[in-house]
Design a protein around this motif. Structure first.
Motif, PDB file in Angstrom:
ATOM      1  N   LEU A  57       1.009  -1.276   0.056  1.00 16.71           N
ATOM      2  CA  LEU A  57      -0.027  -0.189  -0.030  1.00 16.71           C
ATOM      3  C   LEU A  57       0.921   1.218  -0.109  1.00 16.71           C
ATOM      4  O   LEU A  57       0.603   2.400  -0.548  1.00 16.71           O
ATOM      5  CB  LEU A  57      -1.016  -0.018   1.037  1.00 16.71           C
ATOM      6  N   ARG A  58       2.028   1.186   0.727  1.00 21.19           N
ATOM      7  CA  ARG A  58       2.815   2.471   0.829  1.00 21.19           C
ATOM      8  C   ARG A  58       3.713   2.455  -0.468  1.00 21.19           C
ATOM      9  O   ARG A  58       3.602   3.833  -1.151  1.00 21.19           O
ATOM     10  CB  ARG A  58       4.049   2.198   1.674  1.00 21.19           C
ATOM     11  N   GLU A  59       3.976   1.343  -1.322  1.00 17.01           N
ATOM     12  CA  GLU A  59       4.399   1.590  -2.519  1.00 17.01           C
ATOM     13  C   GLU A  59       3.827   1.890  -3.658  1.00 17.01           C
ATOM     14  O   GLU A  59       3.861   2.956  -4.430  1.00 17.01           O
ATOM     15  CB  GLU A  59       5.194   0.257  -2.944  1.00 17.01           C
ATOM     16  N   LEU A  60       2.226   1.660  -3.632  1.00 12.40           N
ATOM     17  CA  LEU A  60       1.282   2.049  -4.583  1.00 12.40           C
ATOM     18  C   LEU A  60       1.061   3.656  -4.400  1.00 12.40           C
ATOM     19  O   LEU A  60       1.153   4.240  -5.537  1.00 12.40           O
ATOM     20  CB  LEU A  60       0.086   1.282  -4.233  1.00 12.40           C
ATOM     21  N   GLY A  61       1.004   4.130  -3.177  1.00 14.15           N
ATOM     22  CA  GLY A  61       0.918   5.201  -2.999  1.00 14.15           C
ATOM     23  C   GLY A  61       1.984   6.389  -3.459  1.00 14.15           C
ATOM     24  O   GLY A  61       1.921   7.207  -4.206  1.00 14.15           O
TER      25      GLY A  61
END
Length: 148
Positions: A54-58
């Protein structure tokens, strides 16, 4: 020497019958330079694979999916890939590419062929072999991509 594989979390993001892929930068020193691959990245210390994803997609496309589901783990001698799948619920044009050379929605036919044209690169570029194998597995399993 016993070196532990790097752990990453990556996402199969889909919209209808297409799959969002990142064209990785074509620079030496990164894994699969100039190849199509999944969005995602390294798992930081203390993070779960899902938190890292989720961090990386953001960071990479300014997107948070409404839900993610585990698909499986794929490993080789260098990388342990925690693979998730999730719907792409925004229009492609709303995504903001923060990392990589290009991005595109690839069809199952392009995935099977192992390459896709990039307008930004003005070239047909290959799909990274692990990424292609994962997507072919995903397509073969016929995963239900709809949630109530």
């Amino acid at each position: 020497m016993n070196s532990k594989p790097v752990e990453v979390a990556i996402a199969i993001l889909y919209s209808s019958d297409r799959f969002l892929m990142q064209l990785r930068d074509n620079i030496p020193g990164i894994i699969y330079p100039g190849h199509w691959g999944f969005f995602g990245g390294h798992i930081d210390p203390g993070e779960t694979p899902q938190e890292a994803l989720l961090r990386e997609l953001g960071e990479e496309i300014s997107y948070t999916p409404p839900w993610v589901s585990e698909f499986g783990c794929y490993s080789d001698s260098k990388v342990l890939r925690h693979v998730f799948h999730a719907p792409l619920t925004v229009e492609f044009e709303q995504l903001v590419l923060g990392e990589g050379w290009d991005m595109g929605l690839l069809t199952p036919e392009q995935i099977r062929s192992g390459s896709c044209y990039s307008q930004k690169a003005d070239q047909v570029r290959p799909i990274g072999l692990p990424h292609q194998r994962i997507l072919l597995d995903f397509l073969a399993r016929g995963i239900d991509t709809v949630r109530d």
